[in-house]
Design an enzyme around this catalytic site. Structure first.
Site, mmCIF file in Angstrom:
data_model
loop_
_atom_site.group_PDB
_atom_site.id
_atom_site.type_symbol
_atom_site.label_atom_id
_atom_site.label_comp_id
_atom_site.label_asym_id
_atom_site.label_seq_id
_atom_site.Cartn_x
_atom_site.Cartn_y
_atom_site.Cartn_z
ATOM 1 N N GLU A 1 12.901 2.088 14.193
ATOM 2 C CA GLU A 1 11.869 3.460 13.665
ATOM 3 C C GLU A 1 10.813 3.229 14.479
ATOM 4 O O GLU A 1 10.540 2.630 15.396
ATOM 5 C CB GLU A 1 11.717 3.176 12.187
ATOM 6 C CG GLU A 1 10.967 1.809 11.757
ATOM 7 C CD GLU A 1 10.589 1.486 10.465
ATOM 8 O OE1 GLU A 1 10.429 2.674 9.466
ATOM 9 O OE2 GLU A 1 10.203 0.542 9.979
ATOM 10 N N LYS B 1 6.528 -2.183 1.918
ATOM 11 C CA LYS B 1 5.098 -1.412 2.483
ATOM 12 C C LYS B 1 4.194 -2.296 2.586
ATOM 13 O O LYS B 1 3.289 -2.190 1.615
ATOM 14 C CB LYS B 1 5.037 0.015 2.094
ATOM 15 C CG LYS B 1 4.406 0.698 3.043
ATOM 16 C CD LYS B 1 4.327 2.425 2.486
ATOM 17 C CE LYS B 1 3.358 3.135 3.264
ATOM 18 N NZ LYS B 1 3.492 3.153 4.792
ATOM 19 N N ARG C 1 7.865 3.931 -4.943
ATOM 20 C CA ARG C 1 7.831 2.949 -3.918
ATOM 21 C C ARG C 1 6.864 1.764 -3.729
ATOM 22 O O ARG C 1 7.052 0.625 -3.475
ATOM 23 C CB ARG C 1 7.849 3.645 -2.541
ATOM 24 C CG ARG C 1 8.088 2.769 -1.155
ATOM 25 C CD ARG C 1 8.080 3.589 0.113
ATOM 26 N NE ARG C 1 6.775 4.124 0.530
ATOM 27 C CZ ARG C 1 6.805 4.966 1.402
ATOM 28 N NH1 ARG C 1 7.601 5.154 2.371
ATOM 29 N NH2 ARG C 1 5.625 5.393 2.010
ATOM 30 N N TYR D 1 1.029 -1.099 -0.186
ATOM 31 C CA TYR D 1 -0.041 0.093 0.011
ATOM 32 C C TYR D 1 0.917 1.246 -0.211
ATOM 33 O O TYR D 1 2.133 1.295 0.095
ATOM 34 C CB TYR D 1 -0.942 0.006 1.191
ATOM 35 C CG TYR D 1 -0.301 0.302 2.768
ATOM 36 C CD1 TYR D 1 0.606 -0.505 3.149
ATOM 37 C CD2 TYR D 1 -0.357 1.629 2.936
ATOM 38 C CE1 TYR D 1 1.182 -0.363 4.530
ATOM 39 C CE2 TYR D 1 0.070 1.888 4.135
ATOM 40 C CZ TYR D 1 0.844 1.099 5.009
ATOM 41 O OH TYR D 1 1.560 1.255 6.189
ATOM 42 N N LEU E 1 11.479 1.238 6.980
ATOM 43 C CA LEU E 1 10.806 1.378 5.511
ATOM 44 C C LEU E 1 11.477 2.795 5.255
ATOM 45 O O LEU E 1 12.000 3.669 5.987
ATOM 46 C CB LEU E 1 9.454 1.987 5.902
ATOM 47 C CG LEU E 1 8.776 2.480 4.589
ATOM 48 C CD1 LEU E 1 8.347 0.953 3.694
ATOM 49 C CD2 LEU E 1 7.358 3.088 4.868
ATOM 50 N N ARG F 1 -8.796 -20.131 -0.953
ATOM 51 C CA ARG F 1 -7.548 -20.102 -0.119
ATOM 52 C C ARG F 1 -6.604 -21.127 -0.059
ATOM 53 O O ARG F 1 -6.875 -22.202 0.104
ATOM 54 C CB ARG F 1 -8.080 -19.688 1.217
ATOM 55 C CG ARG F 1 -7.143 -19.615 2.447
ATOM 56 C CD ARG F 1 -7.897 -19.399 3.658
ATOM 57 N NE ARG F 1 -6.816 -18.850 4.709
ATOM 58 C CZ ARG F 1 -5.998 -19.690 5.053
ATOM 59 N NH1 ARG F 1 -5.869 -21.015 4.853
ATOM 60 N NH2 ARG F 1 -5.063 -19.295 6.121
ATOM 61 N N HIS G 1 -2.120 -20.984 0.678
ATOM 62 C CA HIS G 1 -0.963 -19.893 0.850
ATOM 63 C C HIS G 1 -0.096 -19.632 -0.298
ATOM 64 O O HIS G 1 0.244 -18.344 -0.623
ATOM 65 C CB HIS G 1 0.271 -20.702 1.881
ATOM 66 C CG HIS G 1 -0.375 -20.641 3.192
ATOM 67 N ND1 HIS G 1 -1.499 -21.240 3.429
ATOM 68 C CD2 HIS G 1 0.074 -19.814 4.446
ATOM 69 C CE1 HIS G 1 -1.779 -20.857 5.022
ATOM 70 N NE2 HIS G 1 -0.754 -20.196 5.438
#
Ligand code: PMP
Length: 281
Positions: free
Chosen positions: A175, A143, A49, A30, A199, A97, A99
């Site tokens: 961070e 991210k 990014r 995101y 990040l 579903r 993995h």
């Protein structure tokens, strides 16, 4: 209006499939982009990014980045957003579903805007932070939608009446739960180097540019919790919190307990960049 893949629609008309891999596995990435005076701030860096995060998890963008960029700008216009944010996420799509990556799913882009004022009160007076162990995985450069450790750290901060949790791996400060962290000592700005443990904040990139423009030395080297507690100034940066002084960490007052001089200088330079950005409308 929200953006769903290539189309704009009313928020209530959008449907998230229960088998979307973002929903079930946090399998996606995101971005969170600031809008000042109707203009996206650091747009190019954010979308680059996003592309890089997607690449790192072998996620194909649903369509070219140039078109995504154009649609995000249109989203701002369609909503008449002046001050606030764009939240944009891309997931690995919908599949039964399992993995491993699905053979055929197409990635799904969803973006919407939030109206929000700037955090003036906090950036003016500074915030209090707590320290907490960094329990995240070793790919914090991505991210990704997996934010549970960050959520738990921020909740712990809130429980203690603080605005941010500064995370550390052992003695080393990494961070914030949703920000980059800096300390200032004798006009030198220290912050964790860019690697897999933090990040690469878009605000961080700009702040380090402005620091150098203003003649401050920047040292991208990790520092310890003890060094942080004994330093002259601490500040955090993020899209949401901009450049925000930290005046207390756990029970320790930082420096004079007031926002520091170097932090103030960087904040002024940041205002200048925002003004230039708005002028570029
Ligand atoms: N680190 C983490 C863990 C974050 O969530 C954020 C906020 N996105 C940042 C740093 C700051 O990044 P940016 O300046 O791009 O908002």
């Amino acid at each position: 209006m929200i953006l769903f893949n290539r189309g704009f629609m009313e928020k209530d008309d959008a449907i998230v499939d229960i088998e979307d891999r973002g929903y079930q596995f946090g399998d996606g990435v995101y971005e969170f982009i600031r809008v000042y005076d109707g203009v996206c701030f650091e747009m190019e860096r954010h979308v680059q990014r996003l592309k890089l995060s997607a690449l790192k998890i072998e996620l194909a963008l649903p369509y070219p980045l140039e078109d995504i960029t154009r649609n995000l700008k249109q989203l701002v216009e369609k909503n008449g957003l002046l001050n606030g944010y764009i939240y944009a996420q891309i997931t690995r799509g919908v599949a039964p579903r399992a993995h491993h990556f699905p053979g055929s799913a197409s990635s799904v882009l969803v973006a919407y805007v939030q109206h929000a004022e700037r955090p003036v009160e906090k950036t003016t007076h500074g915030i209090h932070a707590i320290l907490t162990e960094d329990i995240r995985w070793k790919r914090c450069d991505i991210k990704s939608l997996n934010l549970l450790p960050n959520v738990l750290a921020k909740q712990l901060a809130k429980k203690h009446g603080c605005d941010e949790a500064i995370m550390h791996r052992g003695a080393t400060v990494s961070e914030g739960s949703s920000s980059n962290v800096y300390m200032v000592e004798k006009n030198v700005i220290y912050t964790h180097p860019i690697n897999n443990l933090i990040l690469n904040g878009i605000t961080r990139i700009g702040v380090l540019e402005m620091a150098r423009e203003n003649g401050f030395r920047v040292v991208e080297e990790a520092f310890t919790v003890n060094e942080l507690l004994e330093t002259e100034e601490v500040f955090i940066t993020s899209t949401a919190m901009e450049i925000c002084p930290v005046v207390q960490v756990d029970q320790t007052q930082i420096g004079s307990g007031q926002p520091g001089r170097v932090t103030r200088t960087l904040q002024q330079a940041f205002e200048h960049r925002i003004a230039l950005n708005s002028g570029g409308n």
